[in-house]
Scaffold this motif. Structure first.
Motif, PDB file in Angstrom:
ATOM      1  N   ARG A   1       0.079   8.328   5.348  1.00 47.05           N
ATOM      2  CA  ARG A   1       0.521   7.697   6.591  1.00 47.05           C
ATOM      3  C   ARG A   1      -0.429   6.537   6.870  1.00 47.05           C
ATOM      4  O   ARG A   1      -1.499   6.443   6.286  1.00 47.05           O
ATOM      5  CB  ARG A   1       0.495   8.705   7.735  1.00 47.05           C
ATOM      6  CG  ARG A   1       1.427   9.894   7.510  1.00 47.05           C
ATOM      7  CD  ARG A   1       1.440  10.849   8.689  1.00 47.05           C
ATOM      8  NE  ARG A   1       1.813  10.210   9.929  1.00 47.05           N
ATOM      9  CZ  ARG A   1       3.072   9.958  10.320  1.00 47.05           C
ATOM     10  NH1 ARG A   1       4.061  10.307   9.544  1.00 47.05           N
ATOM     11  NH2 ARG A   1       3.319   9.381  11.480  1.00 47.05           N
ATOM     12  N   LEU A   2      -0.031   5.665   7.776  1.00 47.24           N
ATOM     13  CA  LEU A   2      -0.907   4.553   8.162  1.00 47.24           C
ATOM     14  C   LEU A   2      -2.269   5.064   8.608  1.00 47.24           C
ATOM     15  O   LEU A   2      -3.287   4.442   8.341  1.00 47.24           O
ATOM     16  CB  LEU A   2      -0.262   3.732   9.277  1.00 47.24           C
ATOM     17  CG  LEU A   2       0.740   2.684   8.820  1.00 47.24           C
ATOM     18  CD1 LEU A   2       1.480   2.105  10.009  1.00 47.24           C
ATOM     19  CD2 LEU A   2       0.071   1.589   8.035  1.00 47.24           C
ATOM     20  N   ALA A   3      -2.301   6.209   9.282  1.00 45.82           N
ATOM     21  CA  ALA A   3      -3.573   6.779   9.764  1.00 45.82           C
ATOM     22  C   ALA A   3      -4.524   7.080   8.609  1.00 45.82           C
ATOM     23  O   ALA A   3      -5.747   7.008   8.782  1.00 45.82           O
ATOM     24  CB  ALA A   3      -3.307   8.037  10.579  1.00 45.82           C
ATOM     25  N   ASN A   4      -3.976   7.399   7.417  1.00 46.25           N
ATOM     26  CA  ASN A   4      -4.827   7.697   6.261  1.00 46.25           C
ATOM     27  C   ASN A   4      -5.602   6.484   5.768  1.00 46.25           C
ATOM     28  O   ASN A   4      -6.587   6.635   5.041  1.00 46.25           O
ATOM     29  CB  ASN A   4      -3.995   8.267   5.106  1.00 46.25           C
ATOM     30  CG  ASN A   4      -3.346   9.588   5.455  1.00 46.25           C
ATOM     31  OD1 ASN A   4      -2.138   9.725   5.342  1.00 46.25           O
ATOM     32  ND2 ASN A   4      -4.133  10.556   5.885  1.00 46.25           N
ATOM     33  N   LEU A   5      -5.184   5.291   6.134  1.00 45.54           N
ATOM     34  CA  LEU A   5      -5.912   4.081   5.735  1.00 45.54           C
ATOM     35  C   LEU A   5      -7.249   3.964   6.453  1.00 45.54           C
ATOM     36  O   LEU A   5      -8.130   3.236   6.013  1.00 45.54           O
ATOM     37  CB  LEU A   5      -5.084   2.825   6.025  1.00 45.54           C
ATOM     38  CG  LEU A   5      -3.803   2.637   5.234  1.00 45.54           C
ATOM     39  CD1 LEU A   5      -3.089   1.364   5.673  1.00 45.54           C
ATOM     40  CD2 LEU A   5      -4.078   2.603   3.740  1.00 45.54           C
ATOM     41  N   LYS A   6      -7.377   4.678   7.569  1.00 44.58           N
ATOM     42  CA  LYS A   6      -8.595   4.611   8.395  1.00 44.58           C
ATOM     43  C   LYS A   6      -8.890   3.169   8.804  1.00 44.58           C
ATOM     44  O   LYS A   6     -10.019   2.704   8.758  1.00 44.58           O
ATOM     45  CB  LYS A   6      -9.781   5.247   7.680  1.00 44.58           C
ATOM     46  CG  LYS A   6      -9.594   6.744   7.469  1.00 44.58           C
ATOM     47  CD  LYS A   6     -10.785   7.372   6.784  1.00 44.58           C
ATOM     48  CE  LYS A   6     -10.636   8.849   6.683  1.00 44.58           C
ATOM     49  NZ  LYS A   6      -9.714   9.341   5.718  1.00 44.58           N
ATOM     50  N   MET A   7      -7.830   2.476   9.182  1.00 42.53           N
ATOM     51  CA  MET A   7      -7.895   1.099   9.679  1.00 42.53           C
ATOM     52  C   MET A   7      -7.139   1.078  11.001  1.00 42.53           C
ATOM     53  O   MET A   7      -5.940   0.767  11.029  1.00 42.53           O
ATOM     54  CB  MET A   7      -7.272   0.122   8.678  1.00 42.53           C
ATOM     55  CG  MET A   7      -7.980   0.072   7.355  1.00 42.53           C
ATOM     56  SD  MET A   7      -7.086  -1.020   6.219  1.00 42.53           S
ATOM     57  CE  MET A   7      -8.258  -1.133   4.892  1.00 42.53           C
ATOM     58  N   PRO A   8      -7.814   1.424  12.112  1.00 41.00           N
ATOM     59  CA  PRO A   8      -7.107   1.562  13.396  1.00 41.00           C
ATOM     60  C   PRO A   8      -6.436   0.278  13.868  1.00 41.00           C
ATOM     61  O   PRO A   8      -5.438   0.334  14.576  1.00 41.00           O
ATOM     62  CB  PRO A   8      -8.188   2.022  14.366  1.00 41.00           C
ATOM     63  CG  PRO A   8      -9.497   1.810  13.681  1.00 41.00           C
ATOM     64  CD  PRO A   8      -9.230   1.754  12.215  1.00 41.00           C
ATOM     65  N   TRP A   9      -6.941  -0.882  13.460  1.00 40.18           N
ATOM     66  CA  TRP A   9      -6.301  -2.140  13.863  1.00 40.18           C
ATOM     67  C   TRP A   9      -4.924  -2.283  13.209  1.00 40.18           C
ATOM     68  O   TRP A   9      -4.026  -2.873  13.784  1.00 40.18           O
ATOM     69  CB  TRP A   9      -7.199  -3.336  13.549  1.00 40.18           C
ATOM     70  CG  TRP A   9      -7.521  -3.518  12.098  1.00 40.18           C
ATOM     71  CD1 TRP A   9      -6.860  -4.308  11.210  1.00 40.18           C
ATOM     72  CD2 TRP A   9      -8.571  -2.892  11.366  1.00 40.18           C
ATOM     73  NE1 TRP A   9      -7.431  -4.215   9.963  1.00 40.18           N
ATOM     74  CE2 TRP A   9      -8.493  -3.343  10.030  1.00 40.18           C
ATOM     75  CE3 TRP A   9      -9.579  -1.986  11.695  1.00 40.18           C
ATOM     76  CZ2 TRP A   9      -9.372  -2.933   9.041  1.00 40.18           C
ATOM     77  CZ3 TRP A   9     -10.454  -1.582  10.705  1.00 40.18           C
ATOM     78  CH2 TRP A   9     -10.354  -2.046   9.404  1.00 40.18           C
ATOM     79  N   VAL A  10      -4.752  -1.707  12.011  1.00 40.94           N
ATOM     80  CA  VAL A  10      -3.452  -1.740  11.337  1.00 40.94           C
ATOM     81  C   VAL A  10      -2.495  -0.775  12.031  1.00 40.94           C
ATOM     82  O   VAL A  10      -1.339  -1.122  12.299  1.00 40.94           O
ATOM     83  CB  VAL A  10      -3.600  -1.404   9.839  1.00 40.94           C
ATOM     84  CG1 VAL A  10      -2.242  -1.332   9.155  1.00 40.94           C
ATOM     85  CG2 VAL A  10      -4.489  -2.433   9.145  1.00 40.94           C
ATOM     86  N   GLU A  11      -2.972   0.413  12.357  1.00 40.44           N
ATOM     87  CA  GLU A  11      -2.156   1.374  13.104  1.00 40.44           C
ATOM     88  C   GLU A  11      -1.697   0.784  14.430  1.00 40.44           C
ATOM     89  O   GLU A  11      -0.528   0.912  14.808  1.00 40.44           O
ATOM     90  CB  GLU A  11      -2.961   2.643  13.406  1.00 40.44           C
ATOM     91  CG  GLU A  11      -3.023   3.633  12.294  1.00 40.44           C
ATOM     92  CD  GLU A  11      -3.769   4.870  12.759  1.00 40.44           C
ATOM     93  OE1 GLU A  11      -3.115   5.749  13.360  1.00 40.44           O
ATOM     94  OE2 GLU A  11      -4.992   4.941  12.537  1.00 40.44           O
TER      95      GLU A  11
END
Length: 181
Positions: A78-88
């Motif tokens: 999931r997007l959350a797995n990227l650990k990039m909160p600005w992308v989420e």
């Protein structure tokens, strides 16, 4: 040919005659590796992230010039797995507003986000391609170019004034001398 058991997408398109009778179906298999290669070939800045995900935020592929394999170790990331909160945050804003291009702030840093739905994907959830770029990655080169332009203009102006002063004095000295005689 494609490898056995390789995940992919099958796109199909029905072919009808003039009387709307089904005459056949055109289909093509697109391996997910091909989608990943397409995403990797999009020109982005070193701090940008480009990804394809479904409406629920499940990633199909993701790429960043700073970190090539963003999906390593995840089966259905999931997007959350990227650990990039600005992308989420950008994806959440996109889902709320449906605005395809926008500027937003996360932790006092500005970002530019661009989204486009991928048409005609026959899936449980439509797919979207997203690109998130720090604002400074886009603006800093422009600001540097403007600054260098100003320096060039002022140097050219200074040289022009110096040449004008030099040549005007060379022309006016003989005239002044003749006027005095």
């Amino acid at each position: 040919g494609s490898k056995k058991n390789e995940l992919g997408i099958t796109a199909v398109y029905p072919i009808y005659d003039k009387s709307k009778k089904l005459r056949g179906v055109f289909g093509i298999d697109i391996p997910l590796g091909t989608v990943s290669t397409f995403v990797k070939n999009i020109k982005i800045t070193k701090n940008s992230v480009v990804f394809v995900c479904d409406a629920r935020g499940h990633l199909i592929t993701a790429y960043s010039a700073a970190s090539t394999n963003l999906l390593e170790g995840y089966k259905m990331p999931r997007l959350a797995n990227l650990k990039m909160p600005w992308v989420e945050q950008s994806f959440d804003l996109y889902r709320q507003t449906e605005d395809p291009t926008f500027i937003y702030t996360h932790n006092n840093k500005k970002y530019i986000a661009a989204y486009e739905k991928i048409p005609d994907i026959k899936s449980d959830s439509e797919w979207t391609i997203g690109i998130v770029t720090p604002f400074k990655d886009v603006v800093a080169p422009l600001q540097r170019g403007i600054f260098l332009s100003f320096i060039f203009v002022f140097i050219a102006l200074g040289i022009g004034i110096a040449f004008s002063a030099f040549f005007s004095s060379r022309i006016s000295k003989p005239i002044i001398k003749l006027a005095k005689d």
